[in-house]
Design an enzyme around this catalytic site. Structure first.
Site, PDB file in Angstrom:
ATOM      1  N   GLY A 269      15.520 110.979  -1.486  1.00 34.23           N
ATOM      2  CA  GLY A 269      15.151 112.154  -0.699  1.00 34.23           C
ATOM      3  C   GLY A 269      16.411 112.909  -0.338  1.00 34.23           C
ATOM      4  CB  CYS A 336      17.187 123.097  29.437  1.00 29.31           C
ATOM      5  SG  CYS A 336      17.718 122.962  31.149  1.00 29.31           S
TER       6      CYS A 336
END
Length: 409
Positions: A269, A336
């Site tokens: 992959g 955040c």
């Protein structure tokens, strides 16, 4: 369409793409994918029956799958949804291998209905499958009890891993086959990702070959992947040529002793798509603190989580000012929470508005993205035959709210 020189993606061209499509932006170079695919084919010349199946969890964009099919690849999947995307991309069911983990027999029943090849890695599911589908031959995913991989979170062939059936449990597997009449047609193994030490491969392969020798009538040996790619000029990578010489010798010995030429399968992959990808972000702010200079960009671990999740290293380059004097920056995102792409990196001088290019962004980047902080997922662009194609639109508020059901209060 914007013209480009195939196999030559430079800073100027990447900046033009950001002007056309905005940032943040994923860009994939199909020329590099093809180069990696052909490199594997070349390394294993001499194997009469060779299959290279793309492990699509790395990047499931439909167009990436279609391109891998176009150049001759098969498909490795781990969910029903990946199977369905593969079928939509045009893969024949028998070119798709389904190797799930921890799924119910209901999902496996659906895979049978779709007609794909199946590997099982659980004794309970193996027994249930044998009672339901004894005439549907399957493969066994074996756990070789090898600790291998670039990080504990991507080592999946050790004794405490949830993946595979332990090679010590093969007598139990034989008992299930005898009791149910189920037939197996192959053996599968995947020990981990980012493996640079060839001895880890060799040890795992020895266990697999020795185990498969005791099961008659198999048609394939699936060695998975785990090949390491380099994330910087100094980084190690799997020596594919050295590895292939040993594998070919071991595999030919196995076939000669087994008395049959079986198919050898690999499921790369990251190896195929990682280096094809570029993640382009714009610098929002330069923030100087008492100890650090931060370059804050218009993205975060909602778009590329690997550095925060695996401590993965991605090379970062300032393509707006490539010849500027080098400075040290910590490149951070706008999420955040602690949200770092690169800590204390030596990068050519960064200014607000500059475009940074994060390399090796083709594998496990967009596919692991999210809408955390209610941020939109970015666009994806493919470079194919020297031209750029938008292959995924940037999300909008409509996409965020698409499946939300608002109730009256």
């Amino acid at each position: 369409m914007m013209n480009a020189i195939e196999c030559s993606i430079n800073e100027k061209y990447l900046i033009q793409l950001t002007e056309k499509y905005g940032t943040p932006l994923y860009v994939y170079d199909t020329c590099k994918i093809k180069e990696q695919y052909r490199k594997m084919q070349k390394a294993f010349i001499g194997i009469n029956k060779l299959e290279i199946n793309y492990a699509c969890k790395a990047n499931t964009n439909l167009n990436i799958l279609k391109f891998l099919k176009k150049i001759g690849g098969g498909l490795d999947t781990v969910s029903i949804q990946e199977i369905e995307i593969g079928l939509k991309a045009g893969f024949h069911p028998k070119k798709i291998i389904f190797t799930p983990n921890g799924v119910s027999i209901k999902e496996i029943r659906k895979a049978v209905e779709l007609g794909v090849r199946i590997n099982l890695d659980n004794l309970s599911i193996l027994e249930q499958f044998g009672e339901l589908f004894k005439h549907y031959a399957i493969g066994i995913r074996m756990n070789p009890h090898i600790m291998a991989g670039g990080h504990s979170k991507i080592s999946v062939g050790h004794v405490d891993s949830k993946f595979g059936i332990s090679y010590y449990q093969m007598p139990h597997v034989k008992r299930i086959l005898k009791n149910t009449g189920l037939k197996i047609d192959g053996f599968h193994m995947h020990a981990g990702s980012d493996i640079s030490d060839l001895h880890h491969f060799f040890s795992a392969y020895d266990v697999l070959f020795q185990t498969a020798m005791h099961f008659p009538n198999i048609d394939y040996i699936n060695l998975g992947s785990g090949f390491k790619v380099s994330y910087s000029k100094e980084d190690l990578k799997t020596n594919l040529i050295s590895l292939s010489h040993c594998i070919k010798d071991k595999f030919h010995d196995f076939c000669n002793t087994y008395g049959k030429n079986v198919t050898l399968i690999f499921e790369p992959g990251k190896f195929l798509v990682s280096e094809s990808g570029f993640f382009l972000v714009k610098v929002n702010v330069i923030k100087q603190t008492t100890s650090t200079v931060f370059a804050g960009v218009d993205s975060g671990f909602n778009h590329l989580i690997r550095p925060m999740f695996y401590n993965a290293y991605h090379y970062i380059e300032n393509i707006s000012n490539p010849k500027g004097p080098f400075r040290f920056y910590t490149v951070v995102g706008y999420i955040c929470e602690s949200d770092t792409f690169g800590l204390n990196r030596k990068i050519s001088e960064i200014r607000e508005g500059d475009i940074l290019c994060i390399k090796n962004a083709g594998a496990y980047c967009f596919s692991m993205s999210s809408n955390y902080n209610s941020r939109y997922k970015p666009s994806e662009v493919m470079i194919f035959n020297g031209k750029d194609f938008l292959i995924r639109k940037r999300e909008t508020m409509k996409d965020l709210l698409r499946n939300v059901i608002e109730i009256k209060m």
